[in-house]
Design a protein around this motif. Structure first.
Motif, PDB file in Angstrom:
ATOM      1  N   ASN A 117       0.828  -1.212   0.000  1.00 13.95           N
ATOM      2  CA  ASN A 117       0.000   0.000   0.000  1.00 13.95           C
ATOM      3  C   ASN A 117       0.863   1.263   0.000  1.00 13.95           C
ATOM      4  O   ASN A 117       1.852   1.354   0.721  1.00 13.95           O
ATOM      5  CB  ASN A 117      -0.908   0.028   1.226  1.00 13.95           C
ATOM      6  CG  ASN A 117      -1.975  -1.047   1.180  1.00 13.95           C
ATOM      7  OD1 ASN A 117      -2.262  -1.604   0.136  1.00 13.95           O
ATOM      8  ND2 ASN A 117      -2.553  -1.350   2.328  1.00 13.95           N
ATOM      9  N   LEU A 118       0.428   2.219  -0.814  1.00 17.96           N
ATOM     10  CA  LEU A 118       1.030   3.542  -0.846  1.00 17.96           C
ATOM     11  C   LEU A 118      -0.069   4.525  -0.495  1.00 17.96           C
ATOM     12  O   LEU A 118      -1.132   4.536  -1.111  1.00 17.96           O
ATOM     13  CB  LEU A 118       1.590   3.867  -2.233  1.00 17.96           C
ATOM     14  CG  LEU A 118       2.105   5.290  -2.444  1.00 17.96           C
ATOM     15  CD1 LEU A 118       3.348   5.541  -1.601  1.00 17.96           C
ATOM     16  CD2 LEU A 118       2.403   5.533  -3.914  1.00 17.96           C
ATOM     17  N   SER A 119       0.176   5.339   0.526  1.00 12.28           N
ATOM     18  CA  SER A 119      -0.825   6.310   0.959  1.00 12.28           C
ATOM     19  C   SER A 119      -0.248   7.711   0.845  1.00 12.28           C
ATOM     20  O   SER A 119       0.904   7.951   1.209  1.00 12.28           O
ATOM     21  CB  SER A 119      -1.210   6.065   2.422  1.00 12.28           C
ATOM     22  OG  SER A 119      -1.688   4.762   2.599  1.00 12.28           O
ATOM     23  N   ILE A 120      -1.085   8.619   0.362  1.00 15.63           N
ATOM     24  CA  ILE A 120      -0.716  10.032   0.301  1.00 15.63           C
ATOM     25  C   ILE A 120      -1.854  10.812   0.937  1.00 15.63           C
ATOM     26  O   ILE A 120      -3.000  10.717   0.499  1.00 15.63           O
ATOM     27  CB  ILE A 120      -0.500  10.514  -1.146  1.00 15.63           C
ATOM     28  CG1 ILE A 120       0.612   9.707  -1.813  1.00 15.63           C
ATOM     29  CG2 ILE A 120      -0.180  12.005  -1.169  1.00 15.63           C
ATOM     30  CD1 ILE A 120       0.754   9.965  -3.294  1.00 15.63           C
ATOM     31  N   LYS A 121      -1.532  11.540   1.981  1.00 14.18           N
ATOM     32  CA  LYS A 121      -2.514  12.408   2.630  1.00 14.18           C
ATOM     33  C   LYS A 121      -1.979  13.824   2.495  1.00 14.18           C
ATOM     34  O   LYS A 121      -0.946  14.162   3.071  1.00 14.18           O
ATOM     35  CB  LYS A 121      -2.671  12.046   4.107  1.00 14.18           C
ATOM     36  CG  LYS A 121      -3.580  12.994   4.862  1.00 14.18           C
ATOM     37  CD  LYS A 121      -3.573  12.695   6.352  1.00 14.18           C
ATOM     38  CE  LYS A 121      -4.333  13.771   7.094  1.00 14.18           C
ATOM     39  NZ  LYS A 121      -4.129  13.696   8.540  1.00 14.18           N
ATOM     40  N   ALA A 122      -2.648  14.639   1.718  1.00 14.55           N
ATOM     41  CA  ALA A 122      -2.197  16.010   1.481  1.00 14.55           C
ATOM     42  C   ALA A 122      -3.103  16.999   2.181  1.00 14.55           C
ATOM     43  O   ALA A 122      -4.327  16.845   2.176  1.00 14.55           O
ATOM     44  CB  ALA A 122      -2.172  16.298  -0.017  1.00 14.55           C
ATOM     45  N   THR A 123      -2.515  18.012   2.778  1.00 13.11           N
ATOM     46  CA  THR A 123      -3.305  19.059   3.412  1.00 13.11           C
ATOM     47  C   THR A 123      -3.631  20.171   2.424  1.00 13.11           C
ATOM     48  O   THR A 123      -4.373  21.086   2.748  1.00 13.11           O
ATOM     49  CB  THR A 123      -2.560  19.655   4.621  1.00 13.11           C
ATOM     50  OG1 THR A 123      -1.319  20.187   4.172  1.00 13.11           O
ATOM     51  CG2 THR A 123      -2.324  18.587   5.673  1.00 13.11           C
ATOM     52  N   GLY A 124      -3.076  20.053   1.214  1.00  8.49           N
ATOM     53  CA  GLY A 124      -3.344  21.033   0.155  1.00  8.49           C
ATOM     54  C   GLY A 124      -3.679  20.313  -1.141  1.00  8.49           C
ATOM     55  O   GLY A 124      -4.091  19.149  -1.124  1.00  8.49           O
ATOM     56  N   ASN A 125      -3.490  20.976  -2.240  1.00 13.52           N
ATOM     57  CA  ASN A 125      -3.777  20.407  -3.558  1.00 13.52           C
ATOM     58  C   ASN A 125      -2.717  19.394  -3.962  1.00 13.52           C
ATOM     59  O   ASN A 125      -1.576  19.452  -3.491  1.00 13.52           O
ATOM     60  CB  ASN A 125      -3.816  21.512  -4.612  1.00 13.52           C
ATOM     61  CG  ASN A 125      -4.937  22.491  -4.370  1.00 13.52           C
ATOM     62  OD1 ASN A 125      -5.967  22.158  -3.783  1.00 13.52           O
ATOM     63  ND2 ASN A 125      -4.737  23.720  -4.795  1.00 13.52           N
ATOM     64  N   ILE A 126      -3.082  18.483  -4.862  1.00  6.28           N
ATOM     65  CA  ILE A 126      -2.136  17.556  -5.481  1.00  6.28           C
ATOM     66  C   ILE A 126      -2.151  17.847  -6.976  1.00  6.28           C
ATOM     67  O   ILE A 126      -3.207  17.812  -7.607  1.00  6.28           O
ATOM     68  CB  ILE A 126      -2.519  16.079  -5.220  1.00  6.28           C
ATOM     69  CG1 ILE A 126      -2.449  15.774  -3.727  1.00  6.28           C
ATOM     70  CG2 ILE A 126      -1.601  15.148  -6.006  1.00  6.28           C
ATOM     71  CD1 ILE A 126      -2.906  14.372  -3.360  1.00  6.28           C
ATOM     72  N   ASN A 127      -0.980  18.117  -7.527  1.00  2.19           N
ATOM     73  CA  ASN A 127      -0.851  18.389  -8.961  1.00  2.19           C
ATOM     74  C   ASN A 127      -0.046  17.275  -9.600  1.00  2.19           C
ATOM     75  O   ASN A 127       1.063  16.978  -9.158  1.00  2.19           O
ATOM     76  CB  ASN A 127      -0.136  19.726  -9.187  1.00  2.19           C
ATOM     77  CG  ASN A 127      -0.901  20.880  -8.582  1.00  2.19           C
ATOM     78  OD1 ASN A 127      -2.076  21.055  -8.846  1.00  2.19           O
ATOM     79  ND2 ASN A 127      -0.238  21.646  -7.745  1.00  2.19           N
ATOM     80  N   ILE A 128      -0.612  16.650 -10.634  1.00  4.93           N
ATOM     81  CA  ILE A 128       0.090  15.616 -11.385  1.00  4.93           C
ATOM     82  C   ILE A 128       0.315  16.164 -12.783  1.00  4.93           C
ATOM     83  O   ILE A 128      -0.635  16.517 -13.481  1.00  4.93           O
ATOM     84  CB  ILE A 128      -0.727  14.298 -11.442  1.00  4.93           C
ATOM     85  CG1 ILE A 128      -0.968  13.778 -10.029  1.00  4.93           C
ATOM     86  CG2 ILE A 128      -0.014  13.267 -12.307  1.00  4.93           C
ATOM     87  CD1 ILE A 128      -1.912  12.591  -9.949  1.00  4.93           C
ATOM     88  N   MET A 129       1.573  16.230 -13.204  1.00  2.80           N
ATOM     89  CA  MET A 129       1.917  16.768 -14.524  1.00  2.80           C
ATOM     90  C   MET A 129       2.711  15.720 -15.273  1.00  2.80           C
ATOM     91  O   MET A 129       3.581  15.067 -14.699  1.00  2.80           O
ATOM     92  CB  MET A 129       2.735  18.046 -14.369  1.00  2.80           C
ATOM     93  CG  MET A 129       1.942  19.161 -13.703  1.00  2.80           C
ATOM     94  SD  MET A 129       2.975  20.534 -13.232  1.00  2.80           S
ATOM     95  CE  MET A 129       3.415  20.034 -11.578  1.00  2.80           C
ATOM     96  N   ALA A 130       2.421  15.547 -16.540  1.00  6.33           N
ATOM     97  CA  ALA A 130       3.132  14.566 -17.353  1.00  6.33           C
ATOM     98  C   ALA A 130       3.342  15.112 -18.757  1.00  6.33           C
ATOM     99  O   ALA A 130       2.474  15.802 -19.290  1.00  6.33           O
ATOM    100  CB  ALA A 130       2.341  13.260 -17.410  1.00  6.33           C
ATOM    101  N   ALA A 131       4.490  14.789 -19.328  1.00  2.00           N
ATOM    102  CA  ALA A 131       4.754  15.166 -20.713  1.00  2.00           C
ATOM    103  C   ALA A 131       4.065  14.182 -21.662  1.00  2.00           C
ATOM    104  O   ALA A 131       3.927  14.458 -22.843  1.00  2.00           O
ATOM    105  CB  ALA A 131       6.261  15.184 -20.978  1.00  2.00           C
ATOM    106  N   GLY A 132       3.628  13.052 -21.121  1.00  4.00           N
ATOM    107  CA  GLY A 132       2.952  12.033 -21.922  1.00  4.00           C
ATOM    108  C   GLY A 132       1.605  11.675 -21.324  1.00  4.00           C
ATOM    109  O   GLY A 132       0.987  12.470 -20.622  1.00  4.00           O
ATOM    110  N   THR A 133       1.168  10.457 -21.566  1.00  2.00           N
ATOM    111  CA  THR A 133      -0.129   9.960 -21.140  1.00  2.00           C
ATOM    112  C   THR A 133      -0.143   9.677 -19.637  1.00  2.00           C
ATOM    113  O   THR A 133       0.833   9.185 -19.084  1.00  2.00           O
ATOM    114  CB  THR A 133      -0.471   8.655 -21.900  1.00  2.00           C
ATOM    115  OG1 THR A 133      -0.432   8.927 -23.291  1.00  2.00           O
ATOM    116  CG2 THR A 133      -1.832   8.114 -21.517  1.00  2.00           C
ATOM    117  N   VAL A 134      -1.257   9.966 -18.985  1.00  4.19           N
ATOM    118  CA  VAL A 134      -1.465   9.587 -17.591  1.00  4.19           C
ATOM    119  C   VAL A 134      -2.459   8.430 -17.595  1.00  4.19           C
ATOM    120  O   VAL A 134      -3.565   8.555 -18.125  1.00  4.19           O
ATOM    121  CB  VAL A 134      -2.020  10.759 -16.747  1.00  4.19           C
ATOM    122  CG1 VAL A 134      -2.363  10.297 -15.339  1.00  4.19           C
ATOM    123  CG2 VAL A 134      -1.023  11.905 -16.719  1.00  4.19           C
ATOM    124  N   THR A 135      -2.058   7.298 -17.005  1.00  2.00           N
ATOM    125  CA  THR A 135      -2.899   6.112 -16.968  1.00  2.00           C
ATOM    126  C   THR A 135      -3.193   5.769 -15.513  1.00  2.00           C
ATOM    127  O   THR A 135      -2.287   5.721 -14.691  1.00  2.00           O
ATOM    128  CB  THR A 135      -2.192   4.915 -17.636  1.00  2.00           C
ATOM    129  OG1 THR A 135      -1.866   5.260 -18.976  1.00  2.00           O
ATOM    130  CG2 THR A 135      -3.057   3.676 -17.615  1.00  2.00           C
TER     131      THR A 135
END
Length: 144
Positions: A117-135
């Motif tokens: 398991n991988l958990s991410i708890k953010a107190t703010g925004n999450i930005n995902i940026m990619a130069a290619g496809t996001v799957t």
């Protein structure tokens, strides 16, 4: 080997100031009558193609490796090797299978290799940026 020499080379102190641009910090040594070091380089886990940026907090307890100066009359240059947990600053996890980063604002990134398991708890925004496809692929994908 002289044990006093080793005590002066390997030291524990508290960060008194940081220089973010230079990735250095000054450390105060209470066992040396509040002696403040010069700017000490902070050891990181990569400084070329792969870089891991980290600065200790002001007043954080750190382990330092001091270098003798050319005159042999003191120890002012050196490195901050890292910080460590203590009774005062206890670890947030207690498993050899967990790697976690807990930030001062409450954000947590945690991986448990025993479960995968991988958990991410953010107190703010999450930005995902990619130069290619996001799957996004999984046995089930939930969007709330």
């Amino acid at each position: 080997m002289d044990t006093n020499f080793i005590k002066n080379i390997v030291r524990i102190g508290r960060v008194s100031s940081i220089n973010a641009a230079a990735n250095t910090a000054k450390v105060v040594f209470t066992d040396k009558n509040e002696l403040v070091s010069g700017e000490l380089m902070i050891v990181n886990r990569g400084s070329m193609a792969d870089k891991d940026y980290w600065l200790p907090d002001i007043d954080e307890q750190v382990l330092c490796l001091m270098l003798p100066n050319n005159s042999g009359q003191g120890l002012n240059a050196g490195f901050i090797l890292g910080s460590f947990f203590s009774a005062e600053d206890a670890p947030q996890e207690n498993s050899a299978d967990v790697r976690a980063v807990k930030f001062g604002d409450g954000t947590i990134v945690k991986h448990d290799r025993s479960t995968g398991n991988l958990s991410i708890k953010a107190t703010g925004n999450i930005n995902i940026m990619a130069a290619g496809t996001v799957t996004i692929q999984g046995a089930a994908v939930k969007i709330n």
